[in-house]
Every structure is written in C-alpha cells, then in structure tokens.
Design an enzyme around this catalytic site. Structure first.
Site, PDB file in Angstrom:
ATOM      1  N   LYS A 107       0.858  -1.196   0.000  1.00  0.00           N
ATOM      2  CA  LYS A 107       0.000   0.000   0.000  1.00  0.00           C
ATOM      3  C   LYS A 107       0.883   1.230   0.000  1.00  0.00           C
ATOM      4  CE  LYS A 107      -4.455   0.933   0.342  1.00  0.00           C
ATOM      5  NZ  LYS A 107      -5.572   0.010   0.077  1.00  0.00           N
TER       6      LYS A 107
HETATM    7  N1  GLU Z   1      -7.133   0.354  -3.092  1.00  0.00           N
HETATM    8  C1  GLU Z   1      -7.966  -0.768  -3.366  1.00  0.00           C
HETATM    9  C2  GLU Z   1      -8.044  -1.680  -2.149  1.00  0.00           C
HETATM   10  O1  GLU Z   1      -7.880  -1.260  -1.033  1.00  0.00           O
HETATM   11  C3  GLU Z   1      -7.586  -1.486  -4.649  1.00  0.00           C
HETATM   12  C4  GLU Z   1      -6.231  -2.120  -4.670  1.00  0.00           C
HETATM   13  C5  GLU Z   1      -5.825  -2.660  -6.037  1.00  0.00           C
HETATM   14  O2  GLU Z   1      -6.641  -2.661  -6.947  1.00  0.00           O
HETATM   15  O3  GLU Z   1      -4.670  -3.063  -6.134  1.00  0.00           O
HETATM   16  O4  GLU Z   1      -8.360  -2.841  -2.239  1.00  0.00           O
END
Ligand code: GLU
Length: 476
Positions: A107
């Site tokens: 993240k």
């Molecule tokens: N930010 C989104 C989540 O928390 C999508 C992550 C992604 O598509 O890699 O799942």
C-alpha cells in the site's frame, strides 16, 4: 476481557490476525513472519510550486512478498501515516489471498489534500512521487503494482503509468505497472465501479444463504432492506446505486463530511451524488432531513450498515449504540478491534473488509492480465460465440415455424441469446464468480468450526492458510 483503550489501526489488524492465528496450527515462527510488514519506504521530496519549494511525505509499504508482484492502492490524504499504510498493506495481503488474486500485499500513501492544488500541480506532484517509487522498483509490473485508493483515481493512475513508461522506454509490459487506468490508457471496462459492484455481489451472495441471513436476525432478500451508507465516494456511491437500482434496497441514510441525509422512504442516490458534485457536500439537499452531526446516523435503526469511508469510524465510543444487525465493511478497517468485540457479543454479523471490498483488486487483477496479454478480453471469441448461437437460433426458428401456434420463441430471446459477451460482461462475470467462491470458503469455516464464531476470523483463517501454504511451497 473488554478493551478500554483503542489500539492503532495496525495494532487492530494485528489483533484480529492473532485471534485467527491462535486457532490455527502454524509451524513455529511462521505466524510472526506472515504478520509483520516486510518493509516500508518513506520518501520526502520537493516540488517547486507557486514560486517556492514544497516538501511532501509519501510511503510505500510492502507487507508480504509470498507472491509477486505485490499489490495495493495509493492513497492521497492528509491523515496518511506509516501505521495506516502498514495496516492497509497487511489487509491487501489477506484480501488477495482470500479472493485468489496472485499477489502479495502492499500500500502507498501521500500526505496531501488534493483539493488544495490545481490539476497541473497535482500532475507534477504525482509524477515526482511515481518517479521516486519507480526508481526503487516500488512501481514495476513484475514487482509492485499500485492502484487507486482514497483521493486517487483514473487520472492519477494514467500519470503514474506514463511516468513509468518514460523511465522504462523498452519495457513492453510497462502498462501493467499500475491498475485502475482509464480505458484509453490501458484500463479495463468496469474497474471504476468494481469495488462498489463487489459490495453488491458480496451482499447478494450473503442473502443466498438463509442460515447466515437468519444469524443476523434478518430474512428474505435485499429487496426492501433499509440501508445506511457512510461515504458517497467511488465505493459508497456505486454500492448504494446498484443496491437501490438493481436489488430494490432502500438507502435511508447517507453520511458525508458535512453531515448526513436521512429519509425513511429512501434517498435518490444519483440525485444526492449530483448535489455533492455541484455543491461540495450534502448540506442543502432539498429532499431529505439534514443531520449536522452525521456520525450519529451510524447509530440509526436499519437493516444493513455500509461504512464506505474511513477506518476506525465504528469504535469504542459508539459500537454499543450501533443498531444495524448486519454491517458490510466497504472501507478498509472501519470497525476497530475493540468495537468488533462489542459487536460480536451483541450478535451483529460483520462481512469483513478483506472480503467485502475485494472487488477492486479483483478487477485490477483482470486489468493486469489484460495488459500483460496485450489483448482486450473477448476479442478473439466474441463473434465466434455469436456465430454458434446463430446456429441454434436458426434451428429454433425452424421449429417455431413447424410447430405453428403450439409454441413460439419468447420475444427477447433471440437478441439476448445472440449477443456474445464483451469485456464488461466478462469482467462482471469474473467478479461475481470470485465473490461467490470467496464467500463460500469463508462461510464454510464459520459454519464448520465450533471455535470460529464470526466471518472475520473465518476470513483470516482462509487467507492466512493460503499465505502459509505458499511460504511452505517455497520451502520457507
Ligand atoms: N485500493 C484498493 C483496495 O484497497 C484497490 C487495490 C488494487 O486494486 O490493487 O483494495
């Protein structure tokens, strides 16, 4: 023991992990290896704007590399910090494992309020952040693939993809370095709506299991269910829109930054969204009661509560007043570990974040595969499928003529049956299948094990087991 102080977001995720791991038979040491975050990179970079240098702080945290690339969004918000990014990266590991997206967890975040900057300034800042990450392989199609999260969307992903391509001019797979891109820049149909669509599919699957519905003290289907949604951003908006327009649910409350709207007859989600786009908030919306202290609407009577905004909104200060018998965590971490304990004791059923909002990363997976295969889904087979259907339809037409008045084809059958699936239909079908299978794997543990009393613990058990198996397969 009932908790009296609130742990941090990362501690909260760890506590939930520990509760599940304690019920598993993991080899010594592996539990800790899985739980800890492998690495967190902090970057401080300067961008010259409005005649002076501005310093920004950003993060990219890699939680687990049991599978690569690692995957997870990039968040733009003022509250971004290391603890939050690490908690979110851990959730990505478990989320990907649960829905069988072949990624590790990661993240990123940038401490910024995007509303304070012009578009060209945001582009400069985003490109510089992307440059800092890409030069360390923290953006890379085979190692680390970001995506949108709070405060970011297609626009930022297009800038990131272009920045990576400029730095890697001979990488034929450069488009796969990030997902959530616009369709004309290597994106996939249905990605923007994917997380909200996933919430809808998760609820539909839940309501296919009458025993589970009864565990929440509910009955029947989604039709007519009273829903309160917190946050009408990308996830909350799509979830609320699909539930009200396609499943007959009544959105009786919408909670936003500047208060909440409440109407027991049901709100028009599209009208509220348009009002927010135009006026920047819900205040003044004519067709509902405005509640200035929006948070109190989390405590209103309803059938389903959908927190789709920030983490930690249901916590020790309000959990005992939350009346919803069913909570679906469209946001990441909206219920703290302490609140989770209170709600479990009350018998509230919680459909956990790592499952409920996995639609986004699932469709990101499809986009990444599309980018690597360099072809749109359905391009090869669509017309061939239609030609085969045409054969059946012409046979049925012959039968129709032969049987005369005794039988005839239903009016819409031909048009519906003939249409081969395009990319959007295939994406929705893949997402639906993913959400059904993941629910079933989680619910099986919930039902079959007398020591597992809730869906979250079950989800962790399924996810941790998958991560452990992939470590073991690697000989670790
Ligand atoms: N930010 C989104 C989540 O928390 C999508 C992550 C992604 O598509 O890699 O799942």
């Amino acid at each position: 023991m009932t908790r009296t102080t609130e742990p941090s977001f990362r501690e909260s995720v760890d506590l939930m992990f520990n509760r599940a791991a304690a019920l598993m038979d993991l080899p010594p040491g592996l539990e800790e290896k899985i739980r800890v975050c492998n690495a967190t990179y902090t970057v401080r970079f300067g961008v010259r704007l409005r005649g002076q240098m501005h310093t920004f702080v950003g993060y990219r945290s890699v939680h687990s590399e049991h599978m690569e690339p690692v995957k997870g969004g990039i968040r733009f918000a003022t509250a971004v910090n290391q603890d939050e990014v690490e908690a979110l990266a851990a959730l990505m590991t478990y989320k990907c494992a649960l829905v069988e997206a072949p990624f590790g967890g990661s993240k990123g975040g940038l401490c910024i309020d995007p509303r304070e900057y012009e578009e060209y300034e945001m582009e400069q800042i985003t490109r510089r952040f992307a440059y800092e990450l890409a030069k360390r392989d923290l953006i890379n199609p085979s190692q680390n693939v970001p995506a949108p999260d709070m405060g970011t969307g297609e626009r930022e992903m297009a800038w990131i993809a272009d920045q990576y391509a400029r730095m890697n001019t001979t990488d034929i797979n450069s488009r796969a370095c990030v997902t959530g891109k616009p369709l004309n820049a290597g994106g996939i149909a249905g990605r923007v709506e994917a997380t909200g669509r996933g919430v809808q599919y998760a609820l539909r699957e839940f309501f296919r299991h009458p025993k589970d519905v009864a565990a929440a003290g509910l009955e029947g289907s989604l039709d007519g269910k009273r829903v309160i949604v917190q946050g009408l951003g990308n996830v909350g908006y799509h979830a609320a829109k699909f539930l009200s327009e396609e499943d007959g649910s009544k959105i009786i409350g919408i909670i936003e930054r500047d208060g909440a709207l409440f109407d027991t007859d049901g709100l028009d989600v599209e009208a509220v969204r348009q009002w927010i786009v135009k006026h920047g908030g819900v205040t003044g919306f004519p067709d509902a009661t405005h509640v200035p202290d929006g948070g109190t609407v989390l405590e209103e009577e309803c059938d389903i509560l959908v927190p789709a905004a920030l983490e930690g909104v249901i916590n020790l200060s309000n959990a005992d007043r939350v009346k919803a018998p069913l909570i679906i965590e469209a946001a990441n971490g909206p219920v703290t570990a302490g609140a989770d304990e209170i709600l479990r004791k009350k018998g509230t059923v919680i459909i956990p974040d790592m499952y409920a909002n996995a639609g986004g990363v699932t469709v990101s997976y499809f986009e990444w595969v599309k980018n690597l295969s360099h072809i749109r889904f359905g391009r090869m087979q669509r017309r061939q499928e239609e030609a085969r259907h045409e054969l059946i339809v012409s046979e049925l037409q012959r039968l129709d003529r032969y049987l005369g008045d005794a039988w005839s084809m239903s009016p819409n059958f031909k048009a519906q049956y003939l249409r081969g699936a395009g990319e959007l239909e295939l994406v929705r079908s893949g997402l639906d299948d993913t959400m059904r299978i993941a629910y079933q794997s989680m619910a099986e543990v919930w039902h079959d094990r007398s020591d597992v009393g809730d869906l979250r613990t079950a989800a962790y058990i399924v996810a941790i087991d998958k991560v452990a198996k992939s470590y073991r397969a690697k000989g670790l």
